[in-house]
Write a protein that holds these residues in place. Sequence first.
Motif, PDB file in Angstrom:
ATOM      1  N   ALA A 237     173.660  50.067  -1.386  1.00  0.00           N
ATOM      2  CA  ALA A 237     175.086  50.026  -1.070  1.00  0.00           C
ATOM      3  C   ALA A 237     175.878  49.215  -2.094  1.00  0.00           C
ATOM      4  O   ALA A 237     177.090  49.405  -2.255  1.00  0.00           O
ATOM      5  CB  ALA A 237     175.289  49.436   0.326  1.00  0.00           C
ATOM      6  N   TYR A 238     175.201  48.313  -2.797  1.00  0.00           N
ATOM      7  CA  TYR A 238     175.902  47.478  -3.786  1.00  0.00           C
ATOM      8  C   TYR A 238     176.360  48.336  -4.968  1.00  0.00           C
ATOM      9  O   TYR A 238     175.649  49.233  -5.428  1.00  0.00           O
ATOM     10  CB  TYR A 238     174.999  46.356  -4.274  1.00  0.00           C
ATOM     11  CG  TYR A 238     174.729  45.317  -3.211  1.00  0.00           C
ATOM     12  CD1 TYR A 238     175.646  44.305  -2.960  1.00  0.00           C
ATOM     13  CD2 TYR A 238     173.567  45.367  -2.447  1.00  0.00           C
ATOM     14  CE1 TYR A 238     175.415  43.354  -1.973  1.00  0.00           C
ATOM     15  CE2 TYR A 238     173.321  44.423  -1.454  1.00  0.00           C
ATOM     16  CZ  TYR A 238     174.251  43.421  -1.230  1.00  0.00           C
ATOM     17  OH  TYR A 238     174.017  42.495  -0.248  1.00  0.00           O
ATOM     18  N   GLY A 239     177.545  48.047  -5.433  1.00  0.00           N
ATOM     19  CA  GLY A 239     178.084  48.796  -6.562  1.00  0.00           C
ATOM     20  C   GLY A 239     178.771  50.085  -6.168  1.00  0.00           C
ATOM     21  O   GLY A 239     179.328  50.782  -7.027  1.00  0.00           O
ATOM     22  N   GLN A 240     178.764  50.414  -4.884  1.00  0.00           N
ATOM     23  CA  GLN A 240     179.403  51.631  -4.399  1.00  0.00           C
ATOM     24  C   GLN A 240     180.819  51.321  -3.928  1.00  0.00           C
ATOM     25  O   GLN A 240     181.176  50.176  -3.641  1.00  0.00           O
ATOM     26  CB  GLN A 240     178.598  52.208  -3.219  1.00  0.00           C
ATOM     27  CG  GLN A 240     177.155  52.533  -3.536  1.00  0.00           C
ATOM     28  CD  GLN A 240     177.002  53.925  -4.125  1.00  0.00           C
ATOM     29  OE1 GLN A 240     177.992  54.611  -4.417  1.00  0.00           O
ATOM     30  NE2 GLN A 240     175.770  54.350  -4.311  1.00  0.00           N
ATOM     31  N   GLU A 241     181.629  52.363  -3.805  1.00  0.00           N
ATOM     32  CA  GLU A 241     182.960  52.227  -3.225  1.00  0.00           C
ATOM     33  C   GLU A 241     182.812  52.287  -1.703  1.00  0.00           C
ATOM     34  O   GLU A 241     183.230  53.243  -1.045  1.00  0.00           O
ATOM     35  CB  GLU A 241     183.874  53.342  -3.719  1.00  0.00           C
ATOM     36  CG  GLU A 241     184.454  53.089  -5.089  1.00  0.00           C
ATOM     37  CD  GLU A 241     185.621  52.098  -5.033  1.00  0.00           C
ATOM     38  OE1 GLU A 241     186.518  52.265  -4.198  1.00  0.00           O
ATOM     39  OE2 GLU A 241     185.601  51.149  -5.830  1.00  0.00           O
ATOM     40  N   LEU A 242     182.187  51.240  -1.159  1.00  0.00           N
ATOM     41  CA  LEU A 242     181.942  51.141   0.274  1.00  0.00           C
ATOM     42  C   LEU A 242     182.606  49.872   0.794  1.00  0.00           C
ATOM     43  O   LEU A 242     182.321  48.766   0.314  1.00  0.00           O
ATOM     44  CB  LEU A 242     180.434  51.106   0.554  1.00  0.00           C
ATOM     45  CG  LEU A 242     180.005  50.780   1.988  1.00  0.00           C
ATOM     46  CD1 LEU A 242     180.585  51.801   2.969  1.00  0.00           C
ATOM     47  CD2 LEU A 242     178.475  50.759   2.086  1.00  0.00           C
ATOM     48  N   TYR A 243     183.500  50.027   1.759  1.00  0.00           N
ATOM     49  CA  TYR A 243     184.234  48.899   2.318  1.00  0.00           C
ATOM     50  C   TYR A 243     183.824  48.700   3.772  1.00  0.00           C
ATOM     51  O   TYR A 243     183.879  49.635   4.582  1.00  0.00           O
ATOM     52  CB  TYR A 243     185.746  49.140   2.221  1.00  0.00           C
ATOM     53  CG  TYR A 243     186.228  49.177   0.790  1.00  0.00           C
ATOM     54  CD1 TYR A 243     186.782  48.037   0.198  1.00  0.00           C
ATOM     55  CD2 TYR A 243     186.113  50.338   0.029  1.00  0.00           C
ATOM     56  CE1 TYR A 243     187.216  48.065  -1.117  1.00  0.00           C
ATOM     57  CE2 TYR A 243     186.544  50.373  -1.295  1.00  0.00           C
ATOM     58  CZ  TYR A 243     187.097  49.232  -1.859  1.00  0.00           C
ATOM     59  OH  TYR A 243     187.511  49.257  -3.168  1.00  0.00           O
ATOM     60  N   LEU A 244     183.389  47.483   4.095  1.00  0.00           N
ATOM     61  CA  LEU A 244     182.969  47.129   5.438  1.00  0.00           C
ATOM     62  C   LEU A 244     183.901  46.062   5.977  1.00  0.00           C
ATOM     63  O   LEU A 244     183.961  44.948   5.445  1.00  0.00           O
ATOM     64  CB  LEU A 244     181.524  46.619   5.432  1.00  0.00           C
ATOM     65  CG  LEU A 244     180.471  47.556   4.810  1.00  0.00           C
ATOM     66  CD1 LEU A 244     179.108  46.881   4.762  1.00  0.00           C
ATOM     67  CD2 LEU A 244     180.386  48.861   5.586  1.00  0.00           C
ATOM     68  N   PHE A 245     184.673  46.430   6.987  1.00  0.00           N
ATOM     69  CA  PHE A 245     185.606  45.495   7.637  1.00  0.00           C
ATOM     70  C   PHE A 245     186.603  44.889   6.637  1.00  0.00           C
ATOM     71  O   PHE A 245     186.924  43.716   6.694  1.00  0.00           O
ATOM     72  CB  PHE A 245     184.835  44.411   8.386  1.00  0.00           C
ATOM     73  CG  PHE A 245     183.773  44.976   9.299  1.00  0.00           C
ATOM     74  CD1 PHE A 245     184.139  45.635  10.456  1.00  0.00           C
ATOM     75  CD2 PHE A 245     182.427  44.880   8.971  1.00  0.00           C
ATOM     76  CE1 PHE A 245     183.166  46.198  11.291  1.00  0.00           C
ATOM     77  CE2 PHE A 245     181.455  45.430   9.797  1.00  0.00           C
ATOM     78  CZ  PHE A 245     181.829  46.091  10.969  1.00  0.00           C
ATOM     79  N   GLY A 246     187.052  45.727   5.713  1.00  0.00           N
ATOM     80  CA  GLY A 246     188.081  45.333   4.773  1.00  0.00           C
ATOM     81  C   GLY A 246     187.587  44.755   3.473  1.00  0.00           C
ATOM     82  O   GLY A 246     188.374  44.547   2.547  1.00  0.00           O
ATOM     83  N   ASN A 247     186.287  44.499   3.369  1.00  0.00           N
ATOM     84  CA  ASN A 247     185.725  43.923   2.146  1.00  0.00           C
ATOM     85  C   ASN A 247     184.809  44.933   1.452  1.00  0.00           C
ATOM     86  O   ASN A 247     183.979  45.573   2.105  1.00  0.00           O
ATOM     87  CB  ASN A 247     184.919  42.662   2.475  1.00  0.00           C
ATOM     88  CG  ASN A 247     185.769  41.589   3.113  1.00  0.00           C
ATOM     89  OD1 ASN A 247     186.821  41.243   2.596  1.00  0.00           O
ATOM     90  ND2 ASN A 247     185.328  41.067   4.252  1.00  0.00           N
ATOM     91  N   ARG A 248     184.961  45.013   0.139  1.00  0.00           N
ATOM     92  CA  ARG A 248     184.059  45.898  -0.592  1.00  0.00           C
ATOM     93  C   ARG A 248     182.649  45.312  -0.560  1.00  0.00           C
ATOM     94  O   ARG A 248     182.451  44.103  -0.722  1.00  0.00           O
ATOM     95  CB  ARG A 248     184.524  46.067  -2.040  1.00  0.00           C
ATOM     96  CG  ARG A 248     183.626  47.024  -2.820  1.00  0.00           C
ATOM     97  CD  ARG A 248     184.205  47.405  -4.155  1.00  0.00           C
ATOM     98  NE  ARG A 248     183.286  48.274  -4.887  1.00  0.00           N
ATOM     99  CZ  ARG A 248     183.563  48.873  -6.030  1.00  0.00           C
ATOM    100  NH1 ARG A 248     184.753  48.690  -6.604  1.00  0.00           N
ATOM    101  NH2 ARG A 248     182.673  49.649  -6.626  1.00  0.00           N
ATOM    102  N   SER A 251     181.187  41.976  -2.361  1.00  0.00           N
ATOM    103  CA  SER A 251     182.287  41.120  -2.819  1.00  0.00           C
ATOM    104  C   SER A 251     182.204  39.705  -2.273  1.00  0.00           C
ATOM    105  O   SER A 251     183.116  38.911  -2.486  1.00  0.00           O
ATOM    106  CB  SER A 251     183.634  41.744  -2.426  1.00  0.00           C
ATOM    107  OG  SER A 251     183.752  41.807  -1.011  1.00  0.00           O
ATOM    108  N   GLY A 252     181.129  39.386  -1.554  1.00  0.00           N
ATOM    109  CA  GLY A 252     180.978  38.014  -1.090  1.00  0.00           C
ATOM    110  C   GLY A 252     180.592  37.868   0.360  1.00  0.00           C
ATOM    111  O   GLY A 252     180.018  36.852   0.755  1.00  0.00           O
ATOM    112  N   GLU A 253     180.887  38.863   1.206  1.00  0.00           N
ATOM    113  CA  GLU A 253     180.523  38.764   2.611  1.00  0.00           C
ATOM    114  C   GLU A 253     179.013  38.937   2.765  1.00  0.00           C
ATOM    115  O   GLU A 253     178.420  39.856   2.204  1.00  0.00           O
ATOM    116  CB  GLU A 253     181.253  39.832   3.425  1.00  0.00           C
ATOM    117  CG  GLU A 253     181.127  39.633   4.928  1.00  0.00           C
ATOM    118  CD  GLU A 253     181.977  40.617   5.716  1.00  0.00           C
ATOM    119  OE1 GLU A 253     182.098  41.767   5.248  1.00  0.00           O
ATOM    120  OE2 GLU A 253     182.508  40.241   6.783  1.00  0.00           O
TER     121      GLU A 253
END
Length: 414
Positions: A237-248, A251-253
């Motif tokens: 999933a890393y490096g994909q245009e996938l957003y979970l609960f507003g965060n890509r 990106s840190g979550e």
Amino acid sequence: MRAHTAIYTDNSSDKEAFARKLLHGEAPPALSFLNGEKGAYFSNSSLSGFLEAEARYDYSDINLDGRTLKTLSSGERKKALLKHLLEKQPDFLILDNLFDNLDPSSRETLKGILEARAGDLLLVQLLSRSQDLLECIQNKAFLSGDRIMGFPNYTPDTAKTHSTRFTGALPPAPDPSPSLPEVLIDFRKVDLSYGPTPILTQIEWAIKKGDFWELKGPNGSGKTSLITMIIGDNPKAYGQELYLFGNRKGSGESVWDIKAKIGYFTPALTDRFRGNHTAEAMLISGLLDSVGLYIAPTDRQRALARSWLALLDLSDRARTQFRNLSEGHQRLLMCARAMIKHPPVLILDEPTAGLDAASASLLISLVQKMAAESDTAILFVSHRKEPGLQAPNILELLPGKTGSRGVIHTSKGQ
């Protein structure tokens, strides 16, 4: 008479104990021809043992040509297990709900394999749904506890259904809903492959607050991969245009931040709860995200758990050990446990697998109630068309040479 035999099961059936007796040469008189023969057991519990060994030791005895069981879909795992067991050349094979988790094509494939071996391999089929009966079966019985009844001419009551529907309001969330964007999960042209093998291609899919989705697709189409990308268990999933609960993603979550917002249940999870946990404690553990309950719960937590038990009509089972409940009641509790916090997203992965029609109908009724009376976005995954399931949104994965593409069907006109 030495013949292929079907054993029908329901919530009273102790399949594990019955299978152990057959494998240890302690078959009942009607099946005494199995005593002294070498047997093998095809079941979800057997598969769970291989998965646990792989997780602990990074190895399992099943040859997967470089892949791991964890990366396979549930259907692919069943195919691999059957191949592994047949290579052991048993005299008889116990088949516990053979066709659960399988799409129609995969079912026909396994039927063909077993029919080809039916001349030299005795089959004992344990099944909860009459439509799954193998054509080569000659004897039929019913499993009450760990004893068979009605042998050899048992006839199942195919008209039996469960008319009970849940009454009363869904218990409330224990805490206020977190502040989250309207779109909770957002796939934007996501691709996925394992080595040279493409799995998903250009997936565009948005799950919003309160949505109710069904995820469909044949075995190997990428449903499991899609789910693991959401719950944080798939590094692809890393490096994909996938957003979970507003965060890509990436990106840190943390994975744990993501998991805290997701309720998840698949039948294999019940194997993790092997301690002395009561039905009430199981529900409370869902509030704490723990495998079992090891601290004294608060009065508020007990009250909420009892509200759920009342809804499920299981108040009289509050102090009953979870392991002593019927399989149908265990599933209801585990679904309620995943929902007890009213998570932003609830994923139910094959929750009716292995259940008889009446128990499956009751569980579907609970899912429909949770969808209607909460703001939780629900994702339901199953290969079997369950009567009563009315998800207005469907994501169907259609395999192709470059991986599965997603096709969205909706009854809302979106």
